[in-house]
Design a protein around this motif. Structure first.
Motif, PDB file in Angstrom:
ATOM      1  N   ARG A 118       0.648  -1.342  -0.042  1.00 14.25           N
ATOM      2  CA  ARG A 118      -0.026   0.110  -0.126  1.00 14.25           C
ATOM      3  C   ARG A 118       0.881   1.258  -0.008  1.00 14.25           C
ATOM      4  N   LEU A 119       1.910   1.630   0.240  1.00 16.61           N
ATOM      5  CA  LEU A 119       2.857   2.247   0.713  1.00 16.61           C
ATOM      6  C   LEU A 119       3.414   2.801  -0.382  1.00 16.61           C
ATOM      7  N   ARG A 120       4.130   1.792  -0.680  1.00 16.05           N
ATOM      8  CA  ARG A 120       5.151   1.680  -1.744  1.00 16.05           C
ATOM      9  C   ARG A 120       4.116   2.501  -3.109  1.00 16.05           C
ATOM     10  N   ASN A 121       2.929   1.888  -3.402  1.00 22.25           N
ATOM     11  CA  ASN A 121       1.333   2.681  -4.458  1.00 22.25           C
ATOM     12  C   ASN A 121       1.591   4.002  -4.603  1.00 22.25           C
ATOM     13  N   THR A 122       1.804   3.920  -3.007  1.00 22.98           N
ATOM     14  CA  THR A 122       1.293   5.033  -2.821  1.00 22.98           C
ATOM     15  C   THR A 122       2.006   6.591  -3.314  1.00 22.98           C
ATOM     16  N   LEU A 123       3.806   5.792  -2.657  1.00 22.49           N
ATOM     17  CA  LEU A 123       4.466   7.292  -2.948  1.00 22.49           C
ATOM     18  C   LEU A 123       4.822   7.064  -4.394  1.00 22.49           C
ATOM     19  N   GLU A 124       4.768   6.018  -4.650  1.00 24.60           N
ATOM     20  CA  GLU A 124       4.815   5.968  -6.610  1.00 24.60           C
ATOM     21  C   GLU A 124       3.526   7.035  -7.442  1.00 24.60           C
ATOM     22  N   GLU A 125       2.375   6.556  -6.935  1.00 25.79           N
ATOM     23  CA  GLU A 125       1.301   7.254  -7.925  1.00 25.79           C
ATOM     24  C   GLU A 125       0.832   8.967  -6.836  1.00 25.79           C
ATOM     25  N   GLU A 126       0.295   8.543  -6.327  1.00 25.63           N
ATOM     26  CA  GLU A 126       0.302   9.831  -5.422  1.00 25.63           C
ATOM     27  C   GLU A 126       1.895  10.835  -5.223  1.00 25.63           C
ATOM     28  N   TYR A 127       2.355  10.307  -5.024  1.00 22.23           N
ATOM     29  CA  TYR A 127       3.290  11.637  -4.587  1.00 22.23           C
ATOM     30  C   TYR A 127       4.489  10.741  -5.819  1.00 22.23           C
ATOM     31  N   GLN A 128       4.602  10.936  -6.912  1.00 18.71           N
ATOM     32  CA  GLN A 128       5.303  10.900  -7.605  1.00 18.71           C
ATOM     33  C   GLN A 128       6.690  10.464  -6.960  1.00 18.71           C
ATOM     34  N   PHE A 129       7.448   9.093  -5.981  1.00 20.37           N
ATOM     35  CA  PHE A 129       8.747   8.693  -6.068  1.00 20.37           C
ATOM     36  C   PHE A 129       8.840   7.813  -6.275  1.00 20.37           C
ATOM     37  N   SER A 130      10.879   8.421  -7.240  1.00 22.72           N
ATOM     38  CA  SER A 130      11.093   6.939  -7.724  1.00 22.72           C
ATOM     39  C   SER A 130      10.895   5.547  -7.854  1.00 22.72           C
ATOM     40  N   THR A 131      10.962   4.722  -8.290  1.00 19.78           N
ATOM     41  CA  THR A 131      10.939   3.355  -8.109  1.00 19.78           C
ATOM     42  C   THR A 131      11.550   2.624  -7.223  1.00 19.78           C
ATOM     43  N   THR A 132      12.910   3.397  -7.488  1.00 19.81           N
ATOM     44  CA  THR A 132      13.905   2.605  -5.864  1.00 19.81           C
ATOM     45  C   THR A 132      13.755   3.214  -4.551  1.00 19.81           C
ATOM     46  N   ALA A 133      13.110   4.719  -4.826  1.00 18.15           N
ATOM     47  CA  ALA A 133      12.678   5.327  -3.139  1.00 18.15           C
ATOM     48  C   ALA A 133      11.800   4.815  -2.868  1.00 18.15           C
ATOM     49  N   SER A 134      10.584   4.632  -3.525  1.00 17.14           N
ATOM     50  CA  SER A 134       8.904   3.418  -2.832  1.00 17.14           C
ATOM     51  C   SER A 134       9.474   2.456  -2.248  1.00 17.14           C
ATOM     52  N   VAL A 135      10.388   1.925  -2.904  1.00 11.46           N
ATOM     53  CA  VAL A 135      10.880   0.334  -2.274  1.00 11.46           C
ATOM     54  C   VAL A 135      11.304   0.281  -0.945  1.00 11.46           C
ATOM     55  N   MET A 136      12.402   1.364  -1.077  1.00 16.18           N
ATOM     56  CA  MET A 136      12.775   1.324  -0.285  1.00 16.18           C
ATOM     57  C   MET A 136      12.643   1.902   1.003  1.00 16.18           C
ATOM     58  N   ILE A 137      11.520   2.878   1.001  1.00 16.71           N
ATOM     59  CA  ILE A 137      11.047   3.790   1.970  1.00 16.71           C
ATOM     60  C   ILE A 137      10.169   3.318   2.622  1.00 16.71           C
ATOM     61  N   ALA A 138       8.998   1.632   1.902  1.00 13.42           N
ATOM     62  CA  ALA A 138       7.974   1.028   1.486  1.00 13.42           C
ATOM     63  C   ALA A 138       8.277   0.167   3.203  1.00 13.42           C
ATOM     64  N   GLY A 139       9.389  -0.475   2.245  1.00 13.56           N
ATOM     65  CA  GLY A 139      10.108  -1.795   2.740  1.00 13.56           C
ATOM     66  C   GLY A 139      10.774  -1.531   4.291  1.00 13.56           C
ATOM     67  N   ALA A 140      11.482  -0.486   4.407  1.00 17.70           N
ATOM     68  CA  ALA A 140      11.785  -0.406   5.734  1.00 17.70           C
ATOM     69  C   ALA A 140      10.913   0.505   6.939  1.00 17.70           C
ATOM     70  N   THR A 141       9.755   0.899   6.193  1.00 17.89           N
ATOM     71  CA  THR A 141       8.484   1.345   7.040  1.00 17.89           C
ATOM     72  C   THR A 141       7.581  -0.291   7.967  1.00 17.89           C
ATOM     73  N   GLY A 142       7.493  -0.923   6.437  1.00 14.75           N
ATOM     74  CA  GLY A 142       6.821  -2.140   6.871  1.00 14.75           C
ATOM     75  C   GLY A 142       8.109  -3.133   7.861  1.00 14.75           C
ATOM     76  N   ARG A 143       9.128  -2.848   7.442  1.00 21.98           N
ATOM     77  CA  ARG A 143       9.324  -4.070   8.377  1.00 21.98           C
ATOM     78  C   ARG A 143       9.477  -3.488   9.561  1.00 21.98           C
ATOM     79  N   THR A 144      10.006  -2.273  10.468  1.00 21.81           N
ATOM     80  CA  THR A 144       9.611  -1.321  11.455  1.00 21.81           C
ATOM     81  C   THR A 144       8.736  -1.568  11.683  1.00 21.81           C
ATOM     82  N   VAL A 145       8.163  -1.320  11.226  1.00 22.70           N
ATOM     83  CA  VAL A 145       6.033  -1.711  11.763  1.00 22.70           C
ATOM     84  C   VAL A 145       6.262  -3.032  12.382  1.00 22.70           C
ATOM     85  N   SER A 146       6.221  -4.894  11.815  1.00 17.90           N
ATOM     86  CA  SER A 146       5.939  -5.603  11.541  1.00 17.90           C
ATOM     87  C   SER A 146       6.997  -5.875  13.185  1.00 17.90           C
TER      88      SER A 146
END
Length: 170
Positions: A118-146
């Protein structure tokens, strides 16, 4: 011989075809709708959790053996140590801690994958983040929370696998 004759016959037929007359075009509309989220959030959570349950059941015996070898390295070969564990404690001992692993990993994986997607898609579609940045941010956030949610269960699982505690469930 029959196969060779079939190939020769078919290759002669292919030579007679005018290949320049072939064309390929895609239809203007694809007959099915492709959604960004093909699974609902509930389906995504349950599929991730189910995958974790299966993985825990398959990997837990290896974790138990690894934990035992790390805690008290045997003076015999690891294979002999495994056989000794099986003889003294039985096959069921390889599944010590599986219940807590499931209780820990199923929600952790469901949380991680849901947040990640959800976060990766939101960052790419709504905030126009690059794929690399969105994958890194979404992965770090998801793993930290879990990991934060399930960190206390990790300690209990290690105790169970080491044979230092007994689970009322498994």
């Amino acid at each position: 011989k029959k196969i060779i004759k079939m190939v020769e016959k078919n290759s002669q037929n292919l030579e007679e075809i005018d290949h320049t007359s072939f064309s390929c075009s895609l239809p203007d509309e694809i007959p099915f709708s492709v959604q960004k989220y093909s699974l609902t959030i509930t389906q995504q959570i349950f599929s991730a959790a189910f995958g974790s349950v299966v993985t825990c059941c398959v990997v837990n015996p290896l974790d138990v053996i690894k934990t035992r070898l790390q805690i008290k390295p045997p003076k015999i070969s690891p294979w002999t140590h495994i056989v000794t564990i099986l003889r003294k404690e039985g096959t069921r001992s390889l599944f010590n801690g599986v219940s807590i692993s499931v209780l820990m990993q199923a929600p952790a994986t469901a949380i991680y994958l849901t947040i990640y997607e959800r976060l990766r898609n939101t960052l790419e579609e709504e905030y126009q983040f690059s794929t690399t940045a969105s994958v890194m941010i979404a992965g770090a956030t998801g793993r930290t929370v879990s990991a934060t949610i399930t960190s206390l269960l990790e300690y209990a699982r290690t105790l169970l696998q080491a044979g230092k505690a007994h689970s009322p469930i498994s």
